[in-house]
Each structure stands twice: as structure tokens, then as C-alpha cells.
Design a protein around this motif. Sequence first.
Motif, PDB file in Angstrom:
ATOM      1  N   ASP A 161     -34.001  51.897  75.220  1.00 22.82           N
ATOM      2  CA  ASP A 161     -33.123  51.497  75.479  1.00 22.82           C
ATOM      3  C   ASP A 161     -31.749  50.971  74.454  1.00 22.82           C
ATOM      4  O   ASP A 161     -30.553  51.074  75.488  1.00 22.82           O
ATOM      5  CB  ASP A 161     -33.359  50.099  75.710  1.00 22.82           C
ATOM      6  N   ALA A 162     -32.413  50.593  73.297  1.00 25.01           N
ATOM      7  CA  ALA A 162     -31.294  50.018  72.056  1.00 25.01           C
ATOM      8  C   ALA A 162     -30.684  51.753  71.543  1.00 25.01           C
ATOM      9  O   ALA A 162     -29.956  51.570  70.808  1.00 25.01           O
ATOM     10  CB  ALA A 162     -32.230  49.393  71.023  1.00 25.01           C
ATOM     11  N   ARG A 163     -31.813  52.787  71.691  1.00 22.66           N
ATOM     12  CA  ARG A 163     -30.970  54.079  71.384  1.00 22.66           C
ATOM     13  C   ARG A 163     -31.825  53.771  69.845  1.00 22.66           C
ATOM     14  O   ARG A 163     -30.514  54.437  68.955  1.00 22.66           O
ATOM     15  CB  ARG A 163     -30.013  54.304  72.100  1.00 22.66           C
ATOM     16  N   VAL A 164     -32.745  53.505  69.010  1.00 26.85           N
ATOM     17  CA  VAL A 164     -32.943  53.701  68.029  1.00 26.85           C
ATOM     18  C   VAL A 164     -34.219  53.963  67.663  1.00 26.85           C
ATOM     19  O   VAL A 164     -34.789  54.708  68.239  1.00 26.85           O
ATOM     20  CB  VAL A 164     -32.974  51.611  67.439  1.00 26.85           C
ATOM     21  N   LEU A 165     -34.132  54.749  66.349  1.00 24.87           N
ATOM     22  CA  LEU A 165     -35.168  56.179  66.326  1.00 24.87           C
ATOM     23  C   LEU A 165     -35.315  55.490  64.371  1.00 24.87           C
ATOM     24  O   LEU A 165     -34.479  55.099  63.600  1.00 24.87           O
ATOM     25  CB  LEU A 165     -34.409  57.491  66.188  1.00 24.87           C
ATOM     26  N   ILE A 166     -37.107  55.393  64.654  1.00 20.66           N
ATOM     27  CA  ILE A 166     -37.518  55.522  63.212  1.00 20.66           C
ATOM     28  C   ILE A 166     -37.782  56.692  63.176  1.00 20.66           C
ATOM     29  O   ILE A 166     -38.688  57.247  63.561  1.00 20.66           O
ATOM     30  CB  ILE A 166     -38.800  54.438  63.306  1.00 20.66           C
ATOM     31  N   SER A 167     -36.890  57.778  62.185  1.00 16.08           N
ATOM     32  CA  SER A 167     -37.446  58.862  61.991  1.00 16.08           C
ATOM     33  C   SER A 167     -38.618  59.288  60.699  1.00 16.08           C
ATOM     34  O   SER A 167     -38.461  60.749  60.598  1.00 16.08           O
ATOM     35  CB  SER A 167     -36.072  59.829  61.480  1.00 16.08           C
ATOM     36  N   GLY A 168     -39.261  58.618  60.066  1.00 17.85           N
ATOM     37  CA  GLY A 168     -39.816  59.066  58.747  1.00 17.85           C
ATOM     38  C   GLY A 168     -38.862  59.665  58.191  1.00 17.85           C
ATOM     39  O   GLY A 168     -37.861  59.456  58.086  1.00 17.85           O
ATOM     40  N   LEU A 206     -28.854  54.696  66.377  1.00 14.24           N
ATOM     41  CA  LEU A 206     -29.028  54.181  65.088  1.00 14.24           C
ATOM     42  C   LEU A 206     -30.272  55.625  64.534  1.00 14.24           C
ATOM     43  O   LEU A 206     -31.420  55.601  65.459  1.00 14.24           O
ATOM     44  CB  LEU A 206     -29.033  52.560  64.672  1.00 14.24           C
ATOM     45  N   VAL A 207     -30.367  55.253  63.079  1.00 14.04           N
ATOM     46  CA  VAL A 207     -31.671  56.026  62.763  1.00 14.04           C
ATOM     47  C   VAL A 207     -32.162  55.395  61.565  1.00 14.04           C
ATOM     48  O   VAL A 207     -31.047  55.029  60.843  1.00 14.04           O
ATOM     49  CB  VAL A 207     -31.267  57.454  62.502  1.00 14.04           C
ATOM     50  N   ILE A 208     -33.571  54.662  61.457  1.00 13.28           N
ATOM     51  CA  ILE A 208     -34.024  53.705  60.566  1.00 13.28           C
ATOM     52  C   ILE A 208     -34.918  55.469  60.341  1.00 13.28           C
ATOM     53  O   ILE A 208     -35.850  55.686  60.545  1.00 13.28           O
ATOM     54  CB  ILE A 208     -34.753  53.334  61.051  1.00 13.28           C
ATOM     55  N   PRO A 209     -34.362  55.829  58.574  1.00 14.97           N
ATOM     56  CA  PRO A 209     -34.697  56.835  58.521  1.00 14.97           C
ATOM     57  C   PRO A 209     -36.057  56.650  56.890  1.00 14.97           C
ATOM     58  O   PRO A 209     -36.265  55.090  56.998  1.00 14.97           O
ATOM     59  CB  PRO A 209     -33.779  57.360  57.211  1.00 14.97           C
ATOM     60  N   GLY A 210     -37.055  56.885  56.403  1.00 18.21           N
ATOM     61  CA  GLY A 210     -37.619  57.156  55.709  1.00 18.21           C
ATOM     62  C   GLY A 210     -36.948  56.691  54.450  1.00 18.21           C
ATOM     63  O   GLY A 210     -37.848  55.887  54.099  1.00 18.21           O
ATOM     64  N   HIS A 211     -36.097  57.318  53.707  1.00 19.66           N
ATOM     65  CA  HIS A 211     -35.808  56.960  52.796  1.00 19.66           C
ATOM     66  C   HIS A 211     -33.866  56.642  52.758  1.00 19.66           C
ATOM     67  O   HIS A 211     -33.763  56.977  53.655  1.00 19.66           O
ATOM     68  CB  HIS A 211     -36.088  58.224  52.030  1.00 19.66           C
TER      69      HIS A 211
END
Length: 317
Positions: A161-168, A206-211
Motif C-alpha cells: 500500500d505504501a510501496r516501501v521495500l526493506i531491501s537488505g 521508497l527503499v529502506i536499504p541494509g546500508h
Amino acid sequence: MNSSPQSLLPPGIHVLVHDWLSANAVVTWDDAQSASVVDTGHVSRARATCEGVRAALGGRRLRRIVNTHLHSDHCGGNAPLQREHGAGAPCPILVPAGELPGAGAWEQADSAVAQAGQQAEPFRADAGYAAGDTLWLGGLPWQAHAAGGHDDHALMLFQPDARVLISGDALWEHGFGVLFPEIDGGDGFAAQRLTLRRIEQLAPRLVIPGHGPVFAQPGAALERAHTRLDVFEGDPQRHAAHALRVLLKFHVMELAAPPAREQLARWFEDTAMVQRAVRRFWPGRTPAEVFEQTLDALARVGALLLSAGRVADPELH
Ligand SMILES: [Zn+2]
């Protein structure tokens, strides 16, 4: 007005941005009383991670620890956080299902951490999750998706829904993690290509990356990642050289004080993953020779500093 990408996250999602040694931790407010954390950084930064998580909980109880994958920079705070938040009702640890057998048993010689010559505190995983599963984080459903390439068992989490990815470590703003399966003769290149295509299909906002910091509109990051993958795929030895540089620099960063050059050489030559990479990609050379070329390459670009017989990280030591 704050319009940084992080400020565009759904409410109740708090990203603790760390450094390259210690992966970001994502604290999610699951309801008024409880919260989860996705990834917990490196063991050498565990105190800072525990403090950051405690502050981000907003008085909530930490009810669950989730890991995208079990590299030492993503699960080093698992045991300390579990100790801190486990009184009465132990805080369970959820890991990719493929990692569940033997997860956290770093004292075993065949564990990923031992093979890479890294440091981590052992922990006990309580359950596994797999691609296709839904995890509730921050009051929202997140889909787990396979994220092979960097690690065969890695997963990423997508909130549709928010189209957010926790990508590691599958996608950073500028690159992606070493494709470790390639070092052992697996097909990390094809797996990573599949992972990048999967991200394109998910089309995160949005992407929340691991680093690194949270970033928006990852089209340019995906393009850079494809180009980087093309280069590595065309020259697997170049990727292997990159992998060894990452492992060597990471090890120096793990150490509180700059190691002596000979001590570092011994570590390199004794590390199982390094030995396999040398056999496969530099069959005519010794690990000692490959150590010298790896150290030289890092020193040339200023990623490590050689001084008075010691090897230092310019940002840490
Ligand atoms: Zn990783």
C-alpha cells in the motif's frame, strides 16, 4: 518542512541508519504496546544499537526480532537485544526459513560467520519465514520476497500500500552486497538479476536499504545495479577481487585497533572463504600473493591506511 525520504515513511516505521560495518535497524510500532525490529547491526556496535532501539520503541515492548539474512552485520544485536527485552516473555527471533537449521550457531566451523572469518555473538532463532509469507510490521502487512544473489536465503520485505521495500543487501542506493554464492561456484549473477527484476516489478516508491539512507524512486539505483552486475558478470574474477577487498576491509573495521600487517595476512590466509576464492579465481597464486594485491588495491584508493607496519581504517582508527 522535512521532505527527506525517511520523512515519507508510513507512521511508526523508524530507521536507525548505521554505517557499512553495521546494517541499518528498522523499528516498527506494531500497536500501542509492542514493536518489532528488522535487522540488528554488527556485534561490535551492539551497545549503540540497543540504545537506538530502546529510544525508538517509544515505551513499547520489543516483541520480535526479524532478520533479512544472517550476515554478521545484520544480526549482531540479536542476542544483546533478546537479553535486554527477554525478561518474562522471551523476545522471539524470526529468520529466513532456509537459515533456520543452525542459525546463529556461529561457534560451528561451517557457519557463515566462521567461514568469512568474522565476529558475531551466537543466538538461538525461534522460527523461520519464507517468500510468500506476510509479516505484520508497523500495523501493516509486509510481503516476504526472495532476494537471492547476495545470499541464497536472503529475503526482502515489501509493503504494497505504501510501496516501501526493506531491501537488505539486495539493493542499496549505490550498489548491492557481494554476490557470495559466486565465490563457491553458485550462480549469484543470475540470482541477483532475478532479484533486481523482482524489485522492478514491485515498483517501490521508497527503499529502506541494509546500508545507507532511505531513498526514493529507485529507478536510477536499479539502473546502476544492472550496470554493475553486467560488469561483474562479464569478468567474474573482478567480482571475486571486489569480494576479497570487502572481506578484508570489513575485518579491519571489526577490530577495535589497527592490526599489524602480518596479523592481517594470517587472518586472510586462514579464512576458509578466502581460500576458496583464491583456488577458484587465482589458481596460480598463493593466498599470500592475493593478500598483497588486495591490500594494495584498498590502500591505493585510501580505503585502508598502511603506517608503521599496521593497517588502519581511515574513518575508524
Ligand atoms: Zn549481507
